[in-house]
Design a protein around this motif. Structure first.
Motif, PDB file in Angstrom:
ATOM      1  N   SER A 112      21.058  14.918  51.907  1.00 29.73           N
ATOM      2  CA  SER A 112      21.646  14.611  50.603  1.00 29.73           C
ATOM      3  C   SER A 112      22.652  15.690  50.195  1.00 29.73           C
ATOM      4  O   SER A 112      22.743  16.749  50.837  1.00 29.73           O
ATOM      5  N   ASN A 141      20.078   9.328  38.987  1.00 22.67           N
ATOM      6  CA  ASN A 141      19.712  10.732  39.172  1.00 22.67           C
ATOM      7  C   ASN A 141      19.751  11.423  37.808  1.00 22.67           C
ATOM      8  O   ASN A 141      20.745  12.031  37.424  1.00 22.67           O
ATOM      9  N   THR A 149      17.870  13.865  36.047  1.00 30.46           N
ATOM     10  CA  THR A 149      17.099  15.082  35.744  1.00 30.46           C
ATOM     11  C   THR A 149      17.367  15.571  34.325  1.00 30.46           C
ATOM     12  O   THR A 149      16.434  15.891  33.577  1.00 30.46           O
ATOM     13  N   THR A 178      16.915  12.878  45.414  1.00 31.39           N
ATOM     14  CA  THR A 178      18.194  12.261  45.080  1.00 31.39           C
ATOM     15  C   THR A 178      18.275  10.826  45.587  1.00 31.39           C
ATOM     16  O   THR A 178      17.912  10.531  46.721  1.00 31.39           O
ATOM     17  N   ASP A 185      25.448  11.656  42.486  1.00 31.44           N
ATOM     18  CA  ASP A 185      24.135  11.646  43.144  1.00 31.44           C
ATOM     19  C   ASP A 185      23.649  13.074  43.378  1.00 31.44           C
ATOM     20  O   ASP A 185      23.605  13.579  44.514  1.00 31.44           O
ATOM     21  N   SER A 204      20.589  15.815  41.942  1.00 32.54           N
ATOM     22  CA  SER A 204      19.353  15.964  41.166  1.00 32.54           C
ATOM     23  C   SER A 204      19.201  17.341  40.548  1.00 32.54           C
ATOM     24  O   SER A 204      18.459  17.517  39.592  1.00 32.54           O
TER      25      SER A 204
END
Length: 431
Positions: free
Chosen positions: A188, A279, A281, A296, A305, A307
Motif C-alpha cells: 500500500s 480511509n 482515520t 488501507t 488511500d 490511513s
C-alpha cells in the motif's frame, strides 16, 4: 523564519535548512515557530495583487532575507508561471477551485515546482549530491518527477503502490528516465511511506546520498500551497467571500494544512471541511477521540488511500498554536464518502454539466451535506478528469480526450523497478 521539529521542540532551524533536511530526527516534521499575520488592510491589498505578487508577499513573509528578493521573485515565476488556479461555478452557492491546470494536471504541481526551484537554489550554493526520495499515492510522483526532470546532479527516486494508481498517473512519471527512477512496491501507499521514513532515519544513508524528501512533509511544498488559497479568495465575487467554506479532499492532509495556515495568517475563510474516502482515520478520530488507523482500502479516489496521514501532526500543532479546539466544528468539519456515494456524486455533477474526477467528487459530496443557508462553498478539484479517464467513462456517458502529451507518454515503455516493502531492498537500490 525559525522552524522546529514536532518531535523535538529544541531542534530549531531556518527555512533553507528545513528544506535541505526535509525531515528531522525521529521522523519529525518541521513547523514554523511563529506564523506571520496580515491585518485586514494588508489582506485587502494582497487580494488586489496578481498571482505572482500575492505569492511573493506571502512566501517572503515566511522566508524573509534567506533568499534575496530578486531570486525569490524568479523562483516564484518559474514555479507558478504555468500553474494557475481557476474557479468554475457549479451551482448558485457552490464552485470548484480547479488546481489541475499545470504540466502534470494536478494540484501537486504548485508545491513540487516551488520545492524543486528552492532545492536547485540550495544546490548551486552547495555542490554535494542530492537524492530526492518520495512516495506517491497517485499525483505526487508525476509532479515531483516533472519538476526535477533533467536537473543536474539531482537524482529522484519515487515509490508507488503497485497496481493501485491509474495507468495514466503511472505513465506520467514512469516513462521519463534520465535522473528519474521509479519503484513499484508490492504493498500500500502507507508501506511506501514507511520505507521513505526508514530511509530518513538512517543517518549514514542520508548523508551519503544527500537524501531529501519530495512529499508534502517538505515544508517548501506546504508553503507554496498557501498561495493558491489567497488567489482563489480573490477570484471569487466579493459577495461570495463572506461565509466561505472550503471542502478539501484529504489523503496526506498537506492541502488542508496549507489552507488552515492561510486562515491562520489572516485570510478570512469561515471554515474548512476535511473530506475523506473510506480511509477515514481522521473523521473517526474527530468523532470518537480515538486514533485507530485501519488497513488501507483501495478506492477510485486513490490519491486519498492513506490511513496514516503525515500532516495531521502539523494540523494538531497549528490548532495548539492558535488555541483552537480541534473538536469545534466552527474551525474544522469532516465527512467520509463511500465508493457508492463517490460515483453518485460524479453522476450528479455530470447532470450539472461538470465532469469531475473521484477526488473532487468526494469533496463535493461532503460540502453538499455541510453547507448552510447564507454560506458559499468551494470544493477543490485536485486532478484533471483525464487522469481517471477509464474510471469516469464507466460511471458517466462521456468520452474524455487525451492531451497530446498524455497520448505520447501512453505509448512509451515504463522504466519501473519492482520490490517488496522491505527497507533492505530499498537501501540496496539507493546505494
Amino acid at each position: 523564519m525559525k522552524l522546529y521539529s514536532l518531535k523535538n521542540i529544541s531542534k530549531k532551524v531556518k527555512f533553507l535548512e528545513a528544506v535541505k533536511l526535509g525531515l528531522c530526527e525521529k521522523q519529525g516534521l518541521f513547523f514554523p515557530k511563529k506564523l506571520p499575520y496580515f491585518k485586514k488592510k494588508e489582506i485587502k491589498k494582497i487580494l488586489k495583487m496578481n498571482f505572482f505578487e500575492k505569492s511573493y508577499k506571502i512566501l517572503n513573509s515566511f522566508i524573509g532575507k534567506e533568499i534575496p528578493k530578486k531570486i525569490l521573485k524568479k523562483i516564484i515565476k518559474k514555479s507558478f508561471g504555468i500553474t494557475f488556479p481557476k474557479i468554475k461555478k457549479i451551482e448558485k452557492n457552490i464552485s470548484c477551485l480547479e488546481l489541475f491546470h499545470g504540466p502534470t494536471l494536478a494540484f501537486k504541481d504548485f508545491g513540487a515546482r516551488f520545492m524543486s526551484q528552492i532545492i536547485y537554489f540550495l544546490k548551486k550554493k552547495n555542490k554535494n549530491k542530492v537524492t530526492i526520495l518520495t512516495a506517491t499515492s497517485g499525483d505526487t510522483g508525476a509532479a515531483v518527477a516533472n519538476a526535477f526532470y533533467k536537473m543536474k546532479n539531482i537524482n529522484v527516486v519515487i515509490l508507488y503502490p503497485k497496481g493501485k494508481i491509474s495507468k495514466i498517473q503511472e505513465k506520467m512519471f514512469c516513462t521519463l528516465g534520465k535522473n528519474i527512477k521509479t519503484i513499484s512496491v508490492n504493498g500500500s501507499f502507507d508501506e511506501c511511506q514507511k520505507l521513505v521514513k526508514k530511509a530518513f532515519n538512517d543517518k549514514k544513508l542520508k548523508k551519503n546520498i544527500g537524501l531529501n524528501s519530495g512529499n508534502s512533509i517538505n515544508i517548501s511544498r506546504l508553503l507554496a500551497q498557501i498561495c493558491y488559497y489567497f488567489e482563489a479568495f480573490s477570484l471569487l465575487e466579493k459577495k461570495n467571500r463572506k461565509n466561505l467554506i472550503i471542502s478539501v479532499p484529504c489523503g496526506n492532509f498537506g492541502n488542508i494544512t496549507a489552507g488552515l495556515i492561510a486562515k491562520s495568517i489572516g485570510l478570512p475563510i469561515k471554515n474548512f471541511i476535511a473530506s475523506t474516502n473510506s480511509n477515514d482515520t481522521v473523521p473517526r478520530f474527530l468523532k470518537y477521540n480515538k486514533w485507530k488507523p485501519k488497513k488501507t482500502i483501495s478506492t477510485i479516489s486513490n490519491a486519498m488511500d492513506i490511513s496514516v496521514p503525515n500532516n495531521w501532526d502539523r494540523i494538531i500543532e497549528l490548532f495548539n498554536q492558535n488555541k483552537w479546539n480541534i473538536k469545534d466544528p466552527k474551525y474544522l468539519k469532516f465527512g467520509k464518502v463511500s465508493e457508492k456515494q463517490t460515483k453518485k456524486s460524479i453522476k450528479k455533477l455530470y447532470k450539472l454539466k461538470y465532469i469531475s474526477e473521484p477526488h473532487a467528487a468526494v469533496a463535493y459530496n461532503v460540502l453538499k451535506k455541510e453547507i448552510k443557508n447564507g454560506e458559499y462553498g468551494l470544493f477543490l478539484g485536485t486532478a484533471h478528469p483525464l487522469k481517471f479517464k477509464s474510471t469516469i467513462e464507466k460511471i458517466i456517458p462521456v468520452k474524455i480526450k487525451l492531451s497530446k502529451n498524455v497520448k505520447k507518454q501512453k505509448n512509451i515503455k515504463s522504466f519501473s523497478f519492482s520490490i517488496d516493502p522491505k527497507f533492505s531492498l530499498l537501501k540496496k537500490f539507493l546505494i
